[in-house]
Design an enzyme around this catalytic site. Structure first.
Site, short mmCIF file in Angstrom:
data_model
loop_
_atom_site.label_atom_id
_atom_site.label_comp_id
_atom_site.label_asym_id
_atom_site.label_seq_id
_atom_site.Cartn_x
_atom_site.Cartn_y
_atom_site.Cartn_z
N PRO A 139 0.79 -1.24 0.00
CA PRO A 139 0.00 0.00 0.00
C PRO A 139 0.82 1.29 0.00
CG PRO A 139 0.02 -0.96 2.19
CD PRO A 139 0.74 -1.93 1.29
N CYS A 140 1.44 1.58 -1.14
CA CYS A 140 2.21 2.81 -1.25
C CYS A 140 1.32 4.05 -1.19
CB CYS A 140 3.07 2.80 -2.51
SG CYS A 140 2.20 2.51 -4.04
N HIS A 141 0.01 3.86 -1.36
CA HIS A 141 -0.91 5.00 -1.24
C HIS A 141 -0.93 5.53 0.20
CE1 HIS A 141 -3.39 1.42 -0.35
NE2 HIS A 141 -4.05 2.20 0.50
#
Length: 174
Positions: A139-141
């Site tokens: 989850p780089c968001h």
């Protein structure tokens, strides 16, 4: 030797994106809205000797978990069959993303520090995140700038905003 990768289009509510798998696991999650070209361009760069075949049933276990995530029924992915293509540094950064709790964020500097680097390594961490092939799963968001609005995200800023809103329980109409 030519490999065969299978792909599937996930469509759920306002979301649409491609996923791609190998015999050993999931290797790519695309942007929403879906772009077939994004997926084929990624394959051409990373696995040029590859044939693509659409096969929803082969990817059903992954599809089910993405749909559960997008509908708020789960906050984490349980599949462990992932095929990552990247440098050791990238893989270390991507793997550390899974420690960021659902609905929370870290800055690039905080993520660098959590990996044992100086906060000044934030730019290198950001570069690694830009190459993350498994959006949502890694989850780089959940990584944001320290003092400004996000300026880039492989899936597009709108997708990043919608993922963060989803995790906060907000329903965003795309």
């Amino acid at each position: 030797m030519i490999q065969t990768f299978t792909y599937s289009l996930i469509e759920q509510d306002d979301w649409s994106f491609y996923i791609l798998g190998t015999d050993t696991g999931l290797c790519f999650v695309g942007s929403s809205p879906a772009s077939f070209k994004e997926m084929t361009d990624w394959v051409a760069v990373h696995f040029p000797e590859t044939e693509l075949r659409e096969d929803n049933s082969a990817l059903d276990p992954f599809r089910a978990e993405f749909i559960a995530y997008l509908t708020g029924k789960t906050q984490a992915f349980t599949f462990d069959t992932i095929f990552l293509s990247g440098t050791d540094f990238q893989k270390k950064v991507w793997d550390s993303l899974r420690a960021i709790p659902y609905g929370e964020t870290l800055t690039y500097g905080e993520l660098a520090a959590s990996n044992g680097y100086s906060k000044k390594a934030a730019r290198a961490v950001g570069t690694a995140l830009a190459s993350n092939p498994l959006l949502i799963v890694y989850p780089c968001h959940r990584v944001v700038p320290k003092a400004s609005k996000p300026k880039a995200f492989r899936g597009g800023l709108q997708m990043k905003e919608h993922l963060l809103a989803l995790e906060k329980g907000d329903r965003v109409k795309k």
